[in-house]
Design a protein around this motif. Structure first.
Motif, PDB file in Angstrom:
ATOM      1  N   PRO A  49       6.164  -7.737   3.551  1.00 47.91           N
ATOM      2  CA  PRO A  49       4.749  -7.352   3.465  1.00 47.91           C
ATOM      3  C   PRO A  49       3.992  -7.743   4.736  1.00 47.91           C
ATOM      4  O   PRO A  49       4.226  -8.810   5.296  1.00 47.91           O
ATOM      5  CB  PRO A  49       4.221  -8.135   2.264  1.00 47.91           C
ATOM      6  N   MET A  50       3.098  -6.856   5.185  1.00 44.72           N
ATOM      7  CA  MET A  50       2.265  -7.086   6.365  1.00 44.72           C
ATOM      8  C   MET A  50       0.810  -6.829   5.973  1.00 44.72           C
ATOM      9  O   MET A  50       0.555  -6.189   4.950  1.00 44.72           O
ATOM     10  CB  MET A  50       2.664  -6.120   7.495  1.00 44.72           C
ATOM     11  N   PRO A  51      -0.135  -7.253   6.808  1.00 49.25           N
ATOM     12  CA  PRO A  51      -1.540  -6.980   6.482  1.00 49.25           C
ATOM     13  C   PRO A  51      -1.795  -5.467   6.389  1.00 49.25           C
ATOM     14  O   PRO A  51      -1.151  -4.684   7.102  1.00 49.25           O
ATOM     15  CB  PRO A  51      -2.305  -7.581   7.672  1.00 49.25           C
ATOM     16  N   ALA A  52      -2.718  -5.071   5.524  1.00 50.02           N
ATOM     17  CA  ALA A  52      -3.050  -3.649   5.364  1.00 50.02           C
ATOM     18  C   ALA A  52      -3.448  -3.068   6.714  1.00 50.02           C
ATOM     19  O   ALA A  52      -4.090  -3.742   7.523  1.00 50.02           O
ATOM     20  CB  ALA A  52      -4.176  -3.495   4.353  1.00 50.02           C
ATOM     21  N   GLY A  53      -3.053  -1.841   6.961  1.00 55.92           N
ATOM     22  CA  GLY A  53      -3.406  -1.168   8.210  1.00 55.92           C
ATOM     23  C   GLY A  53      -2.472  -1.473   9.370  1.00 55.92           C
ATOM     24  O   GLY A  53      -2.705  -1.024  10.493  1.00 55.92           O
ATOM     25  N   THR A  54      -1.414  -2.232   9.126  1.00 57.84           N
ATOM     26  CA  THR A  54      -0.458  -2.542  10.187  1.00 57.84           C
ATOM     27  C   THR A  54       0.264  -1.265  10.634  1.00 57.84           C
ATOM     28  O   THR A  54       0.759  -0.503   9.816  1.00 57.84           O
ATOM     29  CB  THR A  54       0.585  -3.583   9.702  1.00 57.84           C
ATOM     30  N   LYS A  55       0.297  -1.050  11.951  1.00 62.85           N
ATOM     31  CA  LYS A  55       0.983   0.113  12.525  1.00 62.85           C
ATOM     32  C   LYS A  55       2.247  -0.369  13.243  1.00 62.85           C
ATOM     33  O   LYS A  55       2.331  -1.518  13.677  1.00 62.85           O
ATOM     34  CB  LYS A  55       0.075   0.830  13.543  1.00 62.85           C
ATOM     35  N   ALA A  56       3.208   0.543  13.414  1.00 60.08           N
ATOM     36  CA  ALA A  56       4.483   0.198  14.048  1.00 60.08           C
ATOM     37  C   ALA A  56       4.295  -0.446  15.418  1.00 60.08           C
ATOM     38  O   ALA A  56       4.977  -1.412  15.758  1.00 60.08           O
ATOM     39  CB  ALA A  56       5.361   1.445  14.159  1.00 60.08           C
ATOM     40  N   LYS A  57       3.336   0.071  16.216  1.00 56.33           N
ATOM     41  CA  LYS A  57       3.152  -0.452  17.585  1.00 56.33           C
ATOM     42  C   LYS A  57       2.610  -1.890  17.603  1.00 56.33           C
ATOM     43  O   LYS A  57       2.657  -2.553  18.623  1.00 56.33           O
ATOM     44  CB  LYS A  57       2.274   0.487  18.406  1.00 56.33           C
ATOM     45  N   GLU A  97       5.350   1.245   6.249  1.00 53.63           N
ATOM     46  CA  GLU A  97       4.644   2.171   5.366  1.00 53.63           C
ATOM     47  C   GLU A  97       3.885   1.376   4.315  1.00 53.63           C
ATOM     48  O   GLU A  97       4.456   0.490   3.675  1.00 53.63           O
ATOM     49  CB  GLU A  97       5.659   3.105   4.700  1.00 53.63           C
ATOM     50  N   GLY A  98       2.607   1.694   4.161  1.00 50.05           N
ATOM     51  CA  GLY A  98       1.799   1.031   3.137  1.00 50.05           C
ATOM     52  C   GLY A  98       1.771  -0.475   3.255  1.00 50.05           C
ATOM     53  O   GLY A  98       1.833  -1.186   2.257  1.00 50.05           O
ATOM     54  N   GLY A  99       1.711  -0.974   4.491  1.00 47.81           N
ATOM     55  CA  GLY A  99       1.627  -2.421   4.696  1.00 47.81           C
ATOM     56  C   GLY A  99       2.931  -3.178   4.461  1.00 47.81           C
ATOM     57  O   GLY A  99       2.932  -4.390   4.315  1.00 47.81           O
ATOM     58  N   VAL A 100       4.047  -2.448   4.431  1.00 49.72           N
ATOM     59  CA  VAL A 100       5.353  -3.104   4.255  1.00 49.72           C
ATOM     60  C   VAL A 100       6.312  -2.618   5.342  1.00 49.72           C
ATOM     61  O   VAL A 100       6.465  -1.418   5.554  1.00 49.72           O
ATOM     62  CB  VAL A 100       5.966  -2.801   2.862  1.00 49.72           C
ATOM     63  N   VAL A 101       6.935  -3.560   6.047  1.00 51.78           N
ATOM     64  CA  VAL A 101       7.982  -3.200   7.007  1.00 51.78           C
ATOM     65  C   VAL A 101       9.277  -3.131   6.214  1.00 51.78           C
ATOM     66  O   VAL A 101       9.646  -4.094   5.533  1.00 51.78           O
ATOM     67  CB  VAL A 101       8.133  -4.249   8.135  1.00 51.78           C
ATOM     68  N   GLN A 102       9.933  -1.981   6.280  1.00 51.46           N
ATOM     69  CA  GLN A 102      11.214  -1.838   5.581  1.00 51.46           C
ATOM     70  C   GLN A 102      12.313  -1.685   6.612  1.00 51.46           C
ATOM     71  O   GLN A 102      12.271  -0.802   7.459  1.00 51.46           O
ATOM     72  CB  GLN A 102      11.189  -0.628   4.649  1.00 51.46           C
ATOM     73  N   LEU A 103      13.312  -2.580   6.523  1.00 53.23           N
ATOM     74  CA  LEU A 103      14.454  -2.540   7.433  1.00 53.23           C
ATOM     75  C   LEU A 103      15.680  -2.115   6.646  1.00 53.23           C
ATOM     76  O   LEU A 103      15.962  -2.676   5.584  1.00 53.23           O
ATOM     77  CB  LEU A 103      14.705  -3.930   8.039  1.00 53.23           C
ATOM     78  N   ASP A 104      16.384  -1.115   7.161  1.00 53.67           N
ATOM     79  CA  ASP A 104      17.648  -0.686   6.556  1.00 53.67           C
ATOM     80  C   ASP A 104      18.762  -1.151   7.478  1.00 53.67           C
ATOM     81  O   ASP A 104      18.967  -0.586   8.546  1.00 53.67           O
ATOM     82  CB  ASP A 104      17.677   0.838   6.378  1.00 53.67           C
TER      83      ASP A 104
END
Length: 178
Positions: A49-57, A97-104
């Motif tokens: 989980p990341m703060p809302a509005g977090t972008k990839a960059k 996506e949606g404030g969550v970093v997902q790593l596969d």
């Protein structure tokens, strides 16, 4: 009310379970305070989980063969450390996506369950992992043939009919007798 001796007898069982690790979550992984993870035999999915509005960059994500770091640029990482097992870096990816970093993360050795993502994490009890239902189409051709043969033989036996090996023997006998 249970007697004190009955209580004492129950405690060692609980201790044994703690030694083996956490009970896996529904995705055969674990839910920690700062992240969660799930797995199949082939890959591990880590959700941070990341703060809302977090972008990839805005993110600092590093995936190495045996190391992982996830966080916001310029801040202490949310997740960092040595992986408990190795991954195929070129096949692994991440998205936010949606404030969550997902790593596969694609496992280097996809033939067993991981008991943790980072080597410092509290492990799960892999004995309690529910195996995934595999489809015949997911198997390689050699394994698939073996499984189909076993299923055929099982059905034949259940109906009181000859198995594939018995049918083969009958064919050989016919050729031999002819």
């Amino acid at each position: 009310e249970p007697s004190p001796s009955a209580e004492a007898q129950e405690l060692p069982d609980e201790e044994d379970d703690k030694d083996k690790g956490l009970k896996p979550n529904d995705g055969r992984g674990a839910d920690y305070d700062h992240y969660s993870w799930t797995q199949t035999l082939g890959e591990v999915t880590v959700s941070v989980p990341m703060p809302a509005g977090t972008k990839a960059k805005m993110l600092d994500v590093v995936i190495k063969k045996d190391y992982l770091r996830v966080g916001l640029k310029g801040q202490a990482p949310v997740l960092e450390g040595s992986l408990s097992e190795t991954v195929k870096v070129d096949d692994s990816m991440w998205a936010v996506e949606g404030g969550v970093v997902q790593l596969d993360l694609v496992k280097t050795d996809g033939m067993h369950w991981w008991n943790r993502v980072l080597s410092t994490d509290v492990p799960i009890d892999v004995q309690k992992v529910e195996p995934e239902n595999s489809k015949l189409s997911d198997l390689d051709s050699e394994t698939r043939q073996t499984v189909e043969k076993m299923m055929f033989d099982q059905r034949q036996k259940a109906m009181g009919l000859p198995t594939s090996e018995e049918l083969q023997r009958q064919e050989m006998m016919k050729k031999f007798m002819a």
